[in-house]
Design a protein around this motif. Structure first.
Motif, mmCIF file in Angstrom:
data_model
loop_
_atom_site.group_PDB
_atom_site.id
_atom_site.type_symbol
_atom_site.label_atom_id
_atom_site.label_comp_id
_atom_site.label_asym_id
_atom_site.label_seq_id
_atom_site.Cartn_x
_atom_site.Cartn_y
_atom_site.Cartn_z
ATOM 1 N N LYS A 1 0.852 -1.202 0.000
ATOM 2 C CA LYS A 1 0.000 0.000 0.000
ATOM 3 C C LYS A 1 0.883 1.245 0.000
ATOM 4 C CE LYS A 1 -3.661 -2.139 2.799
ATOM 5 N NZ LYS A 1 -4.370 -2.052 4.096
ATOM 6 N N SER A 2 1.313 1.669 -1.166
ATOM 7 C CA SER A 2 2.209 2.823 -1.207
ATOM 8 C C SER A 2 1.780 3.842 -2.252
ATOM 9 C CB SER A 2 3.651 2.382 -1.486
ATOM 10 O OG SER A 2 3.779 1.846 -2.787
ATOM 11 N N ASP A 3 2.070 5.102 -1.953
ATOM 12 C CA ASP A 3 1.907 6.214 -2.896
ATOM 13 C C ASP A 3 3.295 6.801 -3.122
ATOM 14 O OD1 ASP A 3 -0.870 5.975 -2.846
ATOM 15 O OD2 ASP A 3 -1.044 7.322 -1.129
ATOM 16 N N LEU A 4 3.575 7.207 -4.347
ATOM 17 C CA LEU A 4 4.882 7.790 -4.667
ATOM 18 C C LEU A 4 4.694 9.189 -5.226
ATOM 19 C CD1 LEU A 4 7.942 7.753 -5.154
ATOM 20 C CD2 LEU A 4 7.535 6.395 -7.227
ATOM 21 N N VAL A 5 5.360 10.152 -4.590
ATOM 22 C CA VAL A 5 5.327 11.549 -5.034
ATOM 23 C C VAL A 5 6.761 12.004 -5.303
ATOM 24 C CG1 VAL A 5 4.751 13.924 -4.378
ATOM 25 C CG2 VAL A 5 3.239 12.051 -3.704
ATOM 26 N N TRP A 6 6.980 12.598 -6.472
ATOM 27 C CA TRP A 6 8.313 13.118 -6.832
ATOM 28 C C TRP A 6 8.401 14.596 -6.524
ATOM 29 C CZ3 TRP A 6 11.600 9.404 -7.694
ATOM 30 C CH2 TRP A 6 11.199 8.222 -8.324
ATOM 31 N N ILE A 7 9.573 15.013 -6.048
ATOM 32 C CA ILE A 7 9.836 16.442 -5.873
ATOM 33 C C ILE A 7 11.003 16.804 -6.786
ATOM 34 C CG2 ILE A 7 10.507 18.249 -4.262
ATOM 35 C CD1 ILE A 7 9.068 16.801 -2.078
ATOM 36 N N ASP A 8 10.745 17.730 -7.688
ATOM 37 C CA ASP A 8 11.742 18.101 -8.690
ATOM 38 C C ASP A 8 12.796 19.046 -8.101
ATOM 39 O OD1 ASP A 8 12.872 17.895 -11.142
ATOM 40 O OD2 ASP A 8 11.322 19.012 -12.221
ATOM 41 N N HIS A 9 13.949 19.072 -8.747
ATOM 42 C CA HIS A 9 15.075 19.901 -8.284
ATOM 43 C C HIS A 9 15.364 19.622 -6.810
ATOM 44 C CE1 HIS A 9 13.381 22.433 -11.670
ATOM 45 N NE2 HIS A 9 14.570 22.048 -12.103
ATOM 46 N N CYS A 10 15.487 18.349 -6.502
ATOM 47 C CA CYS A 10 15.605 17.961 -5.094
ATOM 48 C C CYS A 10 16.432 16.696 -4.965
ATOM 49 C CB CYS A 10 14.205 17.736 -4.530
ATOM 50 S SG CYS A 10 14.184 17.382 -2.771
ATOM 51 N N GLY A 11 17.329 16.693 -3.976
ATOM 52 C CA GLY A 11 18.194 15.552 -3.731
ATOM 53 C C GLY A 11 17.679 14.644 -2.627
ATOM 54 N N HIS A 12 18.582 14.289 -1.715
ATOM 55 C CA HIS A 12 18.361 13.212 -0.752
ATOM 56 C C HIS A 12 17.560 13.633 0.482
ATOM 57 C CE1 HIS A 12 19.216 9.388 1.101
ATOM 58 N NE2 HIS A 12 19.924 9.912 2.076
ATOM 59 N N ALA A 13 17.398 14.931 0.704
ATOM 60 C CA ALA A 13 16.710 15.402 1.920
ATOM 61 C C ALA A 13 15.635 16.422 1.541
ATOM 62 C CB ALA A 13 17.719 16.006 2.901
ATOM 63 N N PRO A 14 14.515 15.964 0.983
ATOM 64 C CA PRO A 14 13.471 16.891 0.526
ATOM 65 C C PRO A 14 12.974 17.862 1.598
ATOM 66 C CG PRO A 14 13.053 14.710 -0.339
ATOM 67 C CD PRO A 14 14.188 14.568 0.647
ATOM 68 N N MET A 15 12.902 17.411 2.845
ATOM 69 C CA MET A 15 12.368 18.275 3.899
ATOM 70 C C MET A 15 13.298 19.455 4.180
ATOM 71 S SD MET A 15 14.185 15.636 5.126
ATOM 72 C CE MET A 15 15.434 15.328 6.396
ATOM 73 N N MET A 16 14.573 19.343 3.747
ATOM 74 C CA MET A 16 15.520 20.450 3.897
ATOM 75 C C MET A 16 15.612 21.290 2.625
ATOM 76 S SD MET A 16 18.667 18.432 5.740
ATOM 77 C CE MET A 16 19.719 19.882 5.908
ATOM 78 N N GLU A 17 15.651 20.594 1.475
ATOM 79 C CA GLU A 17 15.943 21.296 0.218
ATOM 80 C C GLU A 17 14.713 21.912 -0.434
ATOM 81 O OE1 GLU A 17 18.947 20.781 -3.522
ATOM 82 O OE2 GLU A 17 18.200 18.957 -2.579
ATOM 83 N N GLN A 18 13.583 21.207 -0.335
ATOM 84 C CA GLN A 18 12.317 21.719 -0.891
ATOM 85 C C GLN A 18 11.223 21.556 0.164
ATOM 86 O OE1 GLN A 18 12.186 23.306 -3.604
ATOM 87 N NE2 GLN A 18 13.755 22.570 -5.005
ATOM 88 N N PRO A 19 11.360 22.277 1.297
ATOM 89 C CA PRO A 19 10.441 22.039 2.423
ATOM 90 C C PRO A 19 8.974 22.322 2.112
ATOM 91 C CG PRO A 19 11.814 23.974 2.836
ATOM 92 C CD PRO A 19 12.384 23.295 1.639
ATOM 93 N N ALA A 20 8.694 23.336 1.304
ATOM 94 C CA ALA A 20 7.290 23.661 1.005
ATOM 95 C C ALA A 20 6.634 22.514 0.239
ATOM 96 C CB ALA A 20 7.204 24.960 0.207
ATOM 97 N N GLU A 21 7.334 21.993 -0.785
ATOM 98 C CA GLU A 21 6.788 20.885 -1.566
ATOM 99 C C GLU A 21 6.690 19.621 -0.729
ATOM 100 O OE1 GLU A 21 9.055 22.975 -2.509
ATOM 101 O OE2 GLU A 21 8.700 23.650 -4.564
ATOM 102 N N PHE A 22 7.700 19.383 0.099
ATOM 103 C CA PHE A 22 7.662 18.202 0.972
ATOM 104 C C PHE A 22 6.479 18.269 1.930
ATOM 105 C CE2 PHE A 22 8.640 16.139 5.022
ATOM 106 C CZ PHE A 22 8.889 14.843 4.601
ATOM 107 N N ASN A 23 6.300 19.416 2.558
ATOM 108 C CA ASN A 23 5.211 19.563 3.528
ATOM 109 C C ASN A 23 3.840 19.386 2.878
ATOM 110 O OD1 ASN A 23 6.987 19.967 5.634
ATOM 111 N ND2 ASN A 23 6.923 22.203 5.484
#
Length: 253
Positions: free
Chosen positions: A219-241
């Motif tokens: 049971k999994s969902d996959l969401v991609w965040i563009d222009h983002c490396g290994h730590a989405p919550m640091m590099e693209q926090p708005a998209e991650f949140n």
């Protein structure tokens, strides 16, 4: 980090907000501050808890992902947590996977972002040239899509850590343990919902790792965040949140 670090019963942790619990697990050389933007975003509506994982504090012979998972369970029992969502980055995701398999019935959902457990292209088995600040900076920059995310403060912290003999031998032991404990044969046993929020430009746990997790978890969902490396919550926090909020809202339906 502007949050109060609490010290109780041998645990160090952040505990902010009220409501349904989000239990956040940091990575191998991560810090509680990696989650600052996540805590700020969710604490008005959730209780956000981040324990400091004992990566440098375990006896060398027992330093490994399973020992950290056992620590997480002791913390969960101490705080009397139930029906929470466990959210892990990098090694923290790997620990989360081991935890939900070993202790079913505690976490109701899980989110993995840049999680190890299948494959990880990190520092490797050694730290060649660890005395070289430039080498360490390059390795920290490798973690992110935008090298500027690797601030001097972040590089300084990693440089200090890997030049501390006590810490570096435990980091290497933990990294070897993560490689040994590949989760491929166990993922089909995880039946809680799992959100995969992945940096499209992750070079540490590349996109194919997220695809493999997605294919193997029931049971999994996959969401991609563009222009983002290994730590989405640091590099693209708005998209991650936003992606995390959407996943959490789905669990309420």
């Amino acid at each position: 980090m502007d949050f109060v670090l609490k010290e109780q019963n041998g645990f160090s942790y952040i505990d902010e907000g009220e409501g349904e619990v989000l239990l956040l697990l940091h990575g191998l050389m991560g810090a509680l501050s990696n989650w600052d933007e996540t805590v700020n975003y969710f604490k008005p509506n959730y209780r956000v808890i981040i324990p400091m994982l004992p990566i440098y504090d375990l006896p060398l012979l027992t330093t490994g992902v399973k020992s950290v998972s056992k620590f997480v369970h002791k913390f969960v029992k101490y705080k009397k947590l139930k029906d929470f969502t466990i959210i892990g980055n990098s090694l923290g995701g790997h620990v989360g996977l081991i935890y939900v398999l070993a202790h079913p019935g505690f976490a109701k959902a899980m989110v993995l972002t840049g999680s190890s457990g299948l494959y990880e292209n990190a520092f490797g088995g050694t730290f060649p040239r660890r005395e070289s600040y430039d080498f360490v900076r390059e390795k920290v920059e490798f973690t992110f899509y935008d090298p500027k995310t690797a601030t001097k403060e972040l590089v300084d912290d990693v440089f200090k850590t890997i030049n501390d003999r006590h810490r570096v031998v435990r980091i290497l032991a933990m990294a070897r343990s993560a490689i040994r404990h590949n989760m491929k044969d166990d993922l089909h046993k995880i039946h809680i919902p799992v959100g995969l929020i992945w940096g499209k430009n992750d070079k540490v746990t590349p996109p194919e790792v997220a695809v493999e997790f997605h294919e193997m978890l029931p049971k999994s969902d996959l969401v991609w965040i563009d222009h983002c490396g290994h730590a989405p919550m640091m590099e693209q926090p708005a998209e991650f949140n936003e992606a995390l909020k959407e996943f959490l809202n789905k669990q309420k339906i």
